[in-house]
Motif scaffolding. Sequence first.
Motif, PDB file in Angstrom:
ATOM      1  N   GLU A  45      15.713   1.448  26.672  1.00  0.00           N
ATOM      2  CA  GLU A  45      16.930   1.847  25.954  1.00  0.00           C
ATOM      3  C   GLU A  45      17.463   3.182  26.478  1.00  0.00           C
ATOM      4  OE1 GLU A  45      15.809   1.849  21.880  1.00  0.00           O
ATOM      5  OE2 GLU A  45      15.484  -0.330  21.783  1.00  0.00           O
ATOM      6  N   LEU A  46      16.561   4.119  26.782  1.00  0.00           N
ATOM      7  CA  LEU A  46      17.007   5.417  27.300  1.00  0.00           C
ATOM      8  C   LEU A  46      17.724   5.266  28.638  1.00  0.00           C
ATOM      9  CD1 LEU A  46      13.912   7.687  26.488  1.00  0.00           C
ATOM     10  CD2 LEU A  46      16.199   7.875  25.486  1.00  0.00           C
ATOM     11  N   LEU A  47      17.315   4.272  29.423  1.00  0.00           N
ATOM     12  CA  LEU A  47      17.945   4.040  30.725  1.00  0.00           C
ATOM     13  C   LEU A  47      19.166   3.122  30.622  1.00  0.00           C
ATOM     14  CD1 LEU A  47      14.714   3.569  32.865  1.00  0.00           C
ATOM     15  CD2 LEU A  47      16.248   5.550  32.887  1.00  0.00           C
ATOM     16  N   GLY A  48      19.492   2.704  29.403  1.00  0.00           N
ATOM     17  CA  GLY A  48      20.669   1.862  29.198  1.00  0.00           C
ATOM     18  C   GLY A  48      20.506   0.440  29.670  1.00  0.00           C
ATOM     19  N   LEU A  49      19.263  -0.052  29.745  1.00  0.00           N
ATOM     20  CA  LEU A  49      19.012  -1.421  30.198  1.00  0.00           C
ATOM     21  C   LEU A  49      19.221  -2.401  29.051  1.00  0.00           C
ATOM     22  CD1 LEU A  49      15.762  -0.703  32.236  1.00  0.00           C
ATOM     23  CD2 LEU A  49      18.063  -1.029  33.143  1.00  0.00           C
ATOM     24  N   LYS A  50      19.892  -3.482  29.343  1.00  0.00           N
ATOM     25  CA  LYS A  50      20.171  -4.478  28.314  1.00  0.00           C
ATOM     26  C   LYS A  50      19.013  -5.466  28.207  1.00  0.00           C
ATOM     27  CE  LYS A  50      25.197  -4.259  28.897  1.00  0.00           C
ATOM     28  NZ  LYS A  50      26.432  -5.034  29.223  1.00  0.00           N
ATOM     29  N   SER A  51      18.780  -5.948  27.005  1.00  0.00           N
ATOM     30  CA  SER A  51      17.693  -6.895  26.761  1.00  0.00           C
ATOM     31  C   SER A  51      17.873  -8.152  27.612  1.00  0.00           C
ATOM     32  CB  SER A  51      17.654  -7.277  25.276  1.00  0.00           C
ATOM     33  OG  SER A  51      16.696  -8.299  25.067  1.00  0.00           O
ATOM     34  N   LEU A  52      16.747  -8.677  28.099  1.00  0.00           N
ATOM     35  CA  LEU A  52      16.773  -9.917  28.882  1.00  0.00           C
ATOM     36  C   LEU A  52      16.682 -11.151  27.998  1.00  0.00           C
ATOM     37  CD1 LEU A  52      14.318  -8.882  31.750  1.00  0.00           C
ATOM     38  CD2 LEU A  52      16.810  -8.730  31.710  1.00  0.00           C
ATOM     39  N   GLN A  53      16.431 -10.927  26.718  1.00  0.00           N
ATOM     40  CA  GLN A  53      16.293 -12.056  25.798  1.00  0.00           C
ATOM     41  C   GLN A  53      17.665 -12.483  25.288  1.00  0.00           C
ATOM     42  OE1 GLN A  53      13.321 -13.310  25.789  1.00  0.00           O
ATOM     43  NE2 GLN A  53      12.717 -11.557  27.049  1.00  0.00           N
ATOM     44  N   PRO A  54      17.910 -13.789  25.221  1.00  0.00           N
ATOM     45  CA  PRO A  54      19.216 -14.254  24.722  1.00  0.00           C
ATOM     46  C   PRO A  54      19.412 -13.870  23.260  1.00  0.00           C
ATOM     47  CG  PRO A  54      17.668 -16.079  24.914  1.00  0.00           C
ATOM     48  CD  PRO A  54      17.006 -14.889  25.550  1.00  0.00           C
ATOM     49  N   LYS A  55      20.639 -13.510  22.931  1.00  0.00           N
ATOM     50  CA  LYS A  55      20.923 -13.151  21.547  1.00  0.00           C
ATOM     51  C   LYS A  55      20.845 -14.392  20.669  1.00  0.00           C
ATOM     52  CE  LYS A  55      23.970  -9.253  22.620  1.00  0.00           C
ATOM     53  NZ  LYS A  55      25.331  -8.675  22.449  1.00  0.00           N
ATOM     54  N   PRO A  56      20.210 -14.260  19.500  1.00  0.00           N
ATOM     55  CA  PRO A  56      20.115 -15.426  18.618  1.00  0.00           C
ATOM     56  C   PRO A  56      21.488 -15.850  18.128  1.00  0.00           C
ATOM     57  CG  PRO A  56      19.371 -13.441  17.495  1.00  0.00           C
ATOM     58  CD  PRO A  56      19.575 -13.071  18.932  1.00  0.00           C
ATOM     59  N   ARG A  57      21.706 -17.125  18.145  1.00  0.00           N
ATOM     60  CA  ARG A  57      22.992 -17.627  17.679  1.00  0.00           C
ATOM     61  C   ARG A  57      23.059 -17.570  16.160  1.00  0.00           C
ATOM     62  NH1 ARG A  57      23.820 -23.157  21.278  1.00  0.00           N
ATOM     63  NH2 ARG A  57      23.911 -22.138  23.329  1.00  0.00           N
ATOM     64  N   LYS A  58      24.243 -17.226  15.677  1.00  0.00           N
ATOM     65  CA  LYS A  58      24.423 -17.182  14.234  1.00  0.00           C
ATOM     66  C   LYS A  58      24.471 -18.603  13.701  1.00  0.00           C
ATOM     67  CE  LYS A  58      26.951 -12.796  14.088  1.00  0.00           C
ATOM     68  NZ  LYS A  58      28.219 -12.135  13.665  1.00  0.00           N
ATOM     69  N   ALA A  59      23.683 -18.826  12.662  1.00  0.00           N
ATOM     70  CA  ALA A  59      23.651 -20.153  12.065  1.00  0.00           C
ATOM     71  C   ALA A  59      24.980 -20.429  11.380  1.00  0.00           C
ATOM     72  CB  ALA A  59      22.502 -20.258  11.066  1.00  0.00           C
ATOM     73  N   ALA A  60      25.506 -21.617  11.620  1.00  0.00           N
ATOM     74  CA  ALA A  60      26.782 -21.987  11.000  1.00  0.00           C
ATOM     75  C   ALA A  60      26.604 -22.080   9.495  1.00  0.00           C
ATOM     76  CB  ALA A  60      27.262 -23.318  11.562  1.00  0.00           C
ATOM     77  N   SER A  61      27.477 -21.373   8.774  1.00  0.00           N
ATOM     78  CA  SER A  61      27.349 -21.379   7.318  1.00  0.00           C
ATOM     79  C   SER A  61      27.808 -22.717   6.763  1.00  0.00           C
ATOM     80  CB  SER A  61      28.185 -20.253   6.706  1.00  0.00           C
ATOM     81  OG  SER A  61      29.527 -20.367   7.130  1.00  0.00           O
ATOM     82  N   ALA A  62      27.075 -23.221   5.789  1.00  0.00           N
ATOM     83  CA  ALA A  62      27.402 -24.506   5.180  1.00  0.00           C
ATOM     84  C   ALA A  62      28.704 -24.377   4.402  1.00  0.00           C
ATOM     85  CB  ALA A  62      26.273 -24.942   4.257  1.00  0.00           C
ATOM     86  N   PRO A  63      29.573 -25.385   4.464  1.00  0.00           N
ATOM     87  CA  PRO A  63      30.844 -25.305   3.715  1.00  0.00           C
ATOM     88  C   PRO A  63      30.579 -25.206   2.217  1.00  0.00           C
ATOM     89  CG  PRO A  63      30.449 -27.536   4.517  1.00  0.00           C
ATOM     90  CD  PRO A  63      29.419 -26.665   5.155  1.00  0.00           C
ATOM     91  N   LYS A  64      31.372 -24.324   1.606  1.00  0.00           N
ATOM     92  CA  LYS A  64      31.191 -24.136   0.164  1.00  0.00           C
ATOM     93  C   LYS A  64      31.596 -25.411  -0.567  1.00  0.00           C
ATOM     94  CE  LYS A  64      31.992 -19.157   0.208  1.00  0.00           C
ATOM     95  NZ  LYS A  64      32.826 -18.045  -0.331  1.00  0.00           N
ATOM     96  N   ALA A  65      30.770 -25.779  -1.534  1.00  0.00           N
ATOM     97  CA  ALA A  65      31.055 -26.985  -2.320  1.00  0.00           C
ATOM     98  C   ALA A  65      32.222 -26.717  -3.261  1.00  0.00           C
ATOM     99  CB  ALA A  65      29.812 -27.380  -3.122  1.00  0.00           C
ATOM    100  N   ARG A  66      33.172 -27.612  -3.230  1.00  0.00           N
ATOM    101  CA  ARG A  66      34.337 -27.455  -4.104  1.00  0.00           C
ATOM    102  C   ARG A  66      33.970 -27.827  -5.541  1.00  0.00           C
ATOM    103  NH1 ARG A  66      39.337 -30.100  -0.623  1.00  0.00           N
ATOM    104  NH2 ARG A  66      39.234 -28.635   1.152  1.00  0.00           N
TER     105      ARG A  66
END
Length: 239
Positions: free
Chosen positions: A198-219
Motif C-alpha cells: 500500500e505504501l508503494l501504491g501497488l494495487k491488489s491482484l485479487q479481483p474485486k468481489p462483485r456486488k450481489a444483485a439485490s432482490a426486488p422488493k415485494a410489492r
Amino acid sequence: MHRRAFRTKMQAGQIPLLLPGHCCVLKVHNSISYGIKNNDELVQKNFTLAVEECHVQNTAREYIKAYTTAAESVKAFGAAPEIIPIFLVHRPSNDVPYATLEQELIGDFVKYSVKDGKEINLKRRDSEPGQKCCAFQHWVYHKTDGNLLVTDMQGVGMRLTDVGIATCKKGYKGFKGNCATSFIDQFKALHLCNMYCELLGLKSLQPKPRKAASAPKARAPPPAAPKKKSFGPTVKGKS
C-alpha cells in the motif's frame, strides 16, 4: 538435493566485498552423469549451471536495487531487503571446476516466500522482512507487467540469497528464469497485499468481489375489496 555447500575462507583473490580471510560459502552442483558421455560434457554442464545461478541471483539483485530506490521515496517504508552478490569461481585443479561463491550469512535462515506459493510461512507473513519481500515480489510483478517474478526468497533478516526467477514462456527482455512459468500465475492468485504494498501504491491482484444483485422488493398486495352482504330470500310470515 542438487548442490553441495561448503563453509570456506578466501585465501587470495580480488573479489569485491570478499577479502582474504573472509568467511564464505562455496556451492557446487552435483555431478550429473545422465546423458554425459565424457568428462568434457560434464565440465560444460557444470559451467552452464553455475553461470545460470549467478545470472539469476545477480539479475534479481538489480531489481531489488530499483525497488530500494522506490522505497526510499516513502519515509514510512524504512530499510529495504538486500540480495547479496554471488560470484563464479574457477578451480582448474578440481574435477568439478566451476562453483559459486558468496558471503556467509550468520543467523536464523528463514524462507520468506517459496517457489510455488503453496506453503504458508508464519515468519514470512508476520515479520517485517517477510512482508517487504512479498511487497518486492508484487513490485517486480507490476513493473514487468506480470512477465517476471522473483521467488523463493530466503535469508537471514534483510539479507537474502539463493533466490529464483520465473518468467513468461517467451522470457522477458531476452532473459529466461530458472523456475516454472506457473509460479507467476500462482503468485497472482495467492498474493495478499500488506502495508508495504500500500505504501508503494501497488494495487491488489485479487479481483474485486462483485456486488450481489439485490432482490426486488415485494410489492404490497392491493387492499381486499369489502365483502358485500348477501341477503337470502325474504320469508313471508304465515297468516
